[in-house]
Design a protein around this motif. Structure first.
Motif, PDB file in Angstrom:
ATOM      1  N   MET A 276       0.828  -1.200   0.000  1.00 34.71           N
ATOM      2  CA  MET A 276       0.000   0.000   0.000  1.00 34.71           C
ATOM      3  C   MET A 276       0.867   1.257   0.000  1.00 34.71           C
ATOM      4  O   MET A 276       1.905   1.307   0.683  1.00 34.71           O
ATOM      5  N   PRO A 277       0.456   2.287  -0.736  1.00 33.73           N
ATOM      6  CA  PRO A 277       1.183   3.564  -0.702  1.00 33.73           C
ATOM      7  C   PRO A 277       1.266   4.101   0.727  1.00 33.73           C
ATOM      8  O   PRO A 277       0.315   3.993   1.503  1.00 33.73           O
ATOM      9  N   GLY A 278       2.432   4.645   1.080  1.00 38.93           N
ATOM     10  CA  GLY A 278       2.617   5.198   2.411  1.00 38.93           C
ATOM     11  C   GLY A 278       2.916   4.164   3.477  1.00 38.93           C
ATOM     12  O   GLY A 278       2.989   4.499   4.663  1.00 38.93           O
ATOM     13  N   CYS A 279       3.097   2.907   3.048  1.00 34.32           N
ATOM     14  CA  CYS A 279       3.347   1.829   4.011  1.00 34.32           C
ATOM     15  C   CYS A 279       4.694   1.164   3.740  1.00 34.32           C
ATOM     16  O   CYS A 279       5.194   1.179   2.615  1.00 34.32           O
ATOM     17  N   THR A 280       5.261   0.584   4.773  1.00 30.16           N
ATOM     18  CA  THR A 280       6.493  -0.189   4.659  1.00 30.16           C
ATOM     19  C   THR A 280       6.199  -1.639   5.008  1.00 30.16           C
ATOM     20  O   THR A 280       5.777  -1.940   6.121  1.00 30.16           O
ATOM     21  N   HIS A 281       6.408  -2.525   4.060  1.00 30.23           N
ATOM     22  CA  HIS A 281       6.190  -3.968   4.208  1.00 30.23           C
ATOM     23  C   HIS A 281       7.485  -4.582   4.758  1.00 30.23           C
ATOM     24  O   HIS A 281       8.579  -4.158   4.390  1.00 30.23           O
ATOM     25  N   VAL A 282       7.360  -5.577   5.638  1.00 34.35           N
ATOM     26  CA  VAL A 282       8.567  -6.234   6.163  1.00 34.35           C
ATOM     27  C   VAL A 282       8.659  -7.709   5.752  1.00 34.35           C
ATOM     28  O   VAL A 282       9.554  -8.415   6.199  1.00 34.35           O
ATOM     29  N   TYR A 283       7.751  -8.160   4.918  1.00 36.21           N
ATOM     30  CA  TYR A 283       7.861  -9.472   4.270  1.00 36.21           C
ATOM     31  C   TYR A 283       8.228 -10.596   5.231  1.00 36.21           C
ATOM     32  O   TYR A 283       9.198 -11.315   5.018  1.00 36.21           O
ATOM     33  N   HIS A 284       7.410 -10.735   6.284  1.00 31.40           N
ATOM     34  CA  HIS A 284       7.552 -11.962   7.072  1.00 31.40           C
ATOM     35  C   HIS A 284       7.367 -13.162   6.154  1.00 31.40           C
ATOM     36  O   HIS A 284       8.046 -14.181   6.295  1.00 31.40           O
ATOM     37  N   GLN A 285       6.445 -13.023   5.235  1.00 30.42           N
ATOM     38  CA  GLN A 285       6.297 -13.999   4.159  1.00 30.42           C
ATOM     39  C   GLN A 285       6.275 -13.255   2.823  1.00 30.42           C
ATOM     40  O   GLN A 285       5.746 -12.139   2.744  1.00 30.42           O
ATOM     41  N   TYR A 286       6.858 -13.878   1.803  1.00 31.33           N
ATOM     42  CA  TYR A 286       6.665 -13.403   0.439  1.00 31.33           C
ATOM     43  C   TYR A 286       5.693 -14.388  -0.187  1.00 31.33           C
ATOM     44  O   TYR A 286       6.069 -15.503  -0.570  1.00 31.33           O
ATOM     45  N   THR A 287       4.419 -13.982  -0.230  1.00 37.40           N
ATOM     46  CA  THR A 287       3.352 -14.894  -0.607  1.00 37.40           C
ATOM     47  C   THR A 287       2.721 -14.451  -1.920  1.00 37.40           C
ATOM     48  O   THR A 287       2.195 -13.335  -2.013  1.00 37.40           O
ATOM     49  N   VAL A 288       2.809 -15.313  -2.912  1.00 38.00           N
ATOM     50  CA  VAL A 288       2.241 -15.046  -4.229  1.00 38.00           C
ATOM     51  C   VAL A 288       0.942 -15.820  -4.393  1.00 38.00           C
ATOM     52  O   VAL A 288       0.640 -16.737  -3.620  1.00 38.00           O
ATOM     53  N   LEU A 289       0.175 -15.448  -5.409  1.00 36.25           N
ATOM     54  CA  LEU A 289      -1.002 -16.215  -5.802  1.00 36.25           C
ATOM     55  C   LEU A 289      -0.712 -16.892  -7.133  1.00 36.25           C
ATOM     56  O   LEU A 289      -0.256 -16.238  -8.084  1.00 36.25           O
ATOM     57  N   VAL A 290      -0.936 -18.201  -7.188  1.00 42.14           N
ATOM     58  CA  VAL A 290      -0.771 -18.944  -8.444  1.00 42.14           C
ATOM     59  C   VAL A 290      -1.920 -19.931  -8.588  1.00 42.14           C
ATOM     60  O   VAL A 290      -2.376 -20.522  -7.611  1.00 42.14           O
ATOM     61  N   ARG A 291      -2.369 -20.109  -9.825  1.00 38.23           N
ATOM     62  CA  ARG A 291      -3.346 -21.164 -10.083  1.00 38.23           C
ATOM     63  C   ARG A 291      -2.611 -22.499 -10.106  1.00 38.23           C
ATOM     64  O   ARG A 291      -1.397 -22.550 -10.292  1.00 38.23           O
ATOM     65  N   ASP A 292      -3.342 -23.553  -9.915  1.00 40.54           N
ATOM     66  CA  ASP A 292      -2.728 -24.885  -9.856  1.00 40.54           C
ATOM     67  C   ASP A 292      -1.596 -24.882  -8.831  1.00 40.54           C
ATOM     68  O   ASP A 292      -0.499 -25.392  -9.076  1.00 40.54           O
ATOM     69  N   ARG A 293      -1.872 -24.306  -7.686  1.00 44.00           N
ATOM     70  CA  ARG A 293      -0.871 -24.112  -6.640  1.00 44.00           C
ATOM     71  C   ARG A 293      -0.150 -25.405  -6.261  1.00 44.00           C
ATOM     72  O   ARG A 293       1.084 -25.428  -6.179  1.00 44.00           O
ATOM     73  N   ASP A 294      -0.896 -26.459  -6.049  1.00 45.76           N
ATOM     74  CA  ASP A 294      -0.265 -27.689  -5.586  1.00 45.76           C
ATOM     75  C   ASP A 294       0.669 -28.286  -6.641  1.00 45.76           C
ATOM     76  O   ASP A 294       1.727 -28.835  -6.317  1.00 45.76           O
ATOM     77  N   GLU A 295       0.288 -28.155  -7.910  1.00 45.08           N
ATOM     78  CA  GLU A 295       1.154 -28.632  -8.989  1.00 45.08           C
ATOM     79  C   GLU A 295       2.441 -27.813  -9.052  1.00 45.08           C
ATOM     80  O   GLU A 295       3.543 -28.368  -9.176  1.00 45.08           O
ATOM     81  N   VAL A 296       2.298 -26.498  -8.952  1.00 42.42           N
ATOM     82  CA  VAL A 296       3.471 -25.615  -8.965  1.00 42.42           C
ATOM     83  C   VAL A 296       4.360 -25.907  -7.765  1.00 42.42           C
ATOM     84  O   VAL A 296       5.591 -25.986  -7.884  1.00 42.42           O
ATOM     85  N   ARG A 297       3.748 -26.096  -6.641  1.00 41.20           N
ATOM     86  CA  ARG A 297       4.528 -26.388  -5.426  1.00 41.20           C
ATOM     87  C   ARG A 297       5.303 -27.693  -5.576  1.00 41.20           C
ATOM     88  O   ARG A 297       6.457 -27.793  -5.141  1.00 41.20           O
ATOM     89  N   GLY A 298       4.688 -28.683  -6.184  1.00 41.31           N
ATOM     90  CA  GLY A 298       5.368 -29.950  -6.407  1.00 41.31           C
ATOM     91  C   GLY A 298       6.573 -29.814  -7.319  1.00 41.31           C
ATOM     92  O   GLY A 298       7.625 -30.418  -7.082  1.00 41.31           O
ATOM     93  N   LYS A 299       6.440 -28.999  -8.363  1.00 46.33           N
ATOM     94  CA  LYS A 299       7.571 -28.767  -9.267  1.00 46.33           C
ATOM     95  C   LYS A 299       8.716 -28.061  -8.548  1.00 46.33           C
ATOM     96  O   LYS A 299       9.893 -28.392  -8.755  1.00 46.33           O
ATOM     97  N   LEU A 300       8.376 -27.094  -7.705  1.00 45.77           N
ATOM     98  CA  LEU A 300       9.419 -26.397  -6.946  1.00 45.77           C
ATOM     99  C   LEU A 300      10.118 -27.348  -5.974  1.00 45.77           C
ATOM    100  O   LEU A 300      11.342 -27.311  -5.828  1.00 45.77           O
ATOM    101  N   ALA A 301       9.348 -28.199  -5.327  1.00 43.35           N
ATOM    102  CA  ALA A 301       9.946 -29.182  -4.421  1.00 43.35           C
ATOM    103  C   ALA A 301      10.910 -30.091  -5.171  1.00 43.35           C
ATOM    104  O   ALA A 301      12.005 -30.423  -4.679  1.00 43.35           O
TER     105      ALA A 301
END
Length: 368
Positions: A276-301
């Motif tokens: 958000m404008p005017g805010c500072t993020h500290v990225y405890h998590q860097y969380t993206v949105l992806v379709r077919d999440r479980d398939e993508v996660r398996g490929k990364l693993a």
């Protein structure tokens, strides 16, 4: 190459001499519960956040629980919060006999949607718990206006966001009470459980100190029914060693996030974190949105990249909260993102090579 989601040993190796000395200092003092280490940490965290008081407790969950207890939340009361968060946020409401009331989240920030809060307010509403999720501050001003208009308490769940800023003010300095977690994997983590409550209200601070020690201010004289939720000196000493590094660590997290952002920016198949404008993020998590999440996660693993899902089931669909009567479809944004969220490795000690490797493997996994 194998890239872990987090590696606490790397951080320890950097600070080994300072951490070992802090632990020896406590052991040599013979003071393990409370005492000067805890008091000093409370003062240092209060100064860092820009608040008058900080009260150490046993965990982030206890920070939330004791905060609501100090505000008198109990049976017949309602507390508004988000369904897309760690369970503790709503769990503590239920444990006090009050009713969690969920409000859907902003599709960009994944934090509670300020535009939907007011319609959830009833005569029974006593407090709102906005969650600064993944290190992203909540859009605070409109929620504060609603709280003031209806006479409601504001309790910040800042468990994932120490150091984040909203319009120049650090989180956990915005509400009536702020709650921090020092779980080991947090941006500022202990070597066990730990938490803290922050406030500018001297009466609330004093009540929290009494509640965390079995309702007693002086030994064996119990003014209130409290609990045992004291931050121990060993954890406080470790946290005092780490606190001066938090801004540098958060800046490194932002550098890593910027690399991910740059690599992924042109892909339609992934949504990167919004700031958000005017805010500072500290990225405890860097969380993206992806379709077919479980398939993508398996490929990364398969490529050696560890990931996590925060969070796979929104709270209103959890069995523990079935009694509240919510059903699938009640909070469509939270439900949609819970099926698509994927958290990538992000911690200060990641090398540039590891960060590039993660980003490149994600691009490959997405078929881009």
């Amino acid at each position: 190459m194998k890239v872990p989601l987090i590696d606490l040993v790397r951080q320890y190796n950097v600070l080994r001499n300072e951490i070992d000395e802090a632990i020896r200092r406590v052991v040599g003092s013979g003071r393990f519960i409370g005492g000067p280490e805890v008091e000093s940490l409370e003062e240092e965290v209060a100064e860092y956040l820009g608040v008058k008081y900080a009260v150490g407790v046993a965990s982030g969950t206890d920070a939330l629980w004791l905060s609501l207890m100090a505000l008198g939340v109990g049976p017949g009361d309602e507390v508004i919060t988000t369904p897309f968060t760690f369970v503790a946020t709503a769990e503590v409401v239920a444990l006090l006999g009050a009713r969690p009331v969920f409000v859907d989240v902003d599709p960009r920030t994944y934090c509670i949607d300020p535009g939907k809060v007011e319609e959830a307010v009833t005569p029974r509403t006593k407090a709102i718990i906005p969650v600064h999720l993944f290190g992203q501050p909540v859009d605070w001003d409109p929620i504060e206006e609603i709280a003031e208009r209806h006479g409601l308490f504001l309790v910040e769940d800042g468990a994932q966001a120490i150091g984040a800023e909203y319009k120049g003010r650090r989180i956990c300095s915005l509400g009536d009470l702020g709650c921090l977690s020092f779980f080991p994997t947090k941006n500022l983590g202990a070597y066990g459980d730990g938490g803290m409550v922050t406030t500018d209200d001297p009466e609330l601070a004093e009540k929290l100190r009494v509640l965390r020690t079995h309702g007693a201010k002086e030994k064996y004289v119990h003014r209130l029914v409290g609990t045992n939720s004291r931050l121990d000196a060993l954890q406080a000493a470790v946290l005092r060693t780490k606190l001066p590094h938090i801004d540098g660590w958060n800046e490194r997290r932002r550098e890593i996030a910027a690399t991910y952002d740059e690599t992924l920016k042109d892909l339609d198949s992934v949504t990167t974190p919004y700031v958000m404008p005017g805010c500072t993020h500290v990225y405890h998590q860097y969380t993206v949105l992806v379709r077919d999440r479980d398939e993508v996660r398996g490929k990364l693993a398969g490529a050696g990249v560890a990931t996590a899902v925060h969070y796979p089931i929104p709270l209103h669909l959890q069995e523990a909260f079935r009694y509240l009567g919510y059903k699938e479809g009640d909070f469509p944004v939270a439900e949609r993102i819970s099926k698509e969220v994927l958290s990538l490795p992000i911690f200060p000690e990641l090398s540039d090579e590891e960060v590039r490797y993660v980003a490149e493997r994600l691009v490959e996994a997405l078929g881009a």
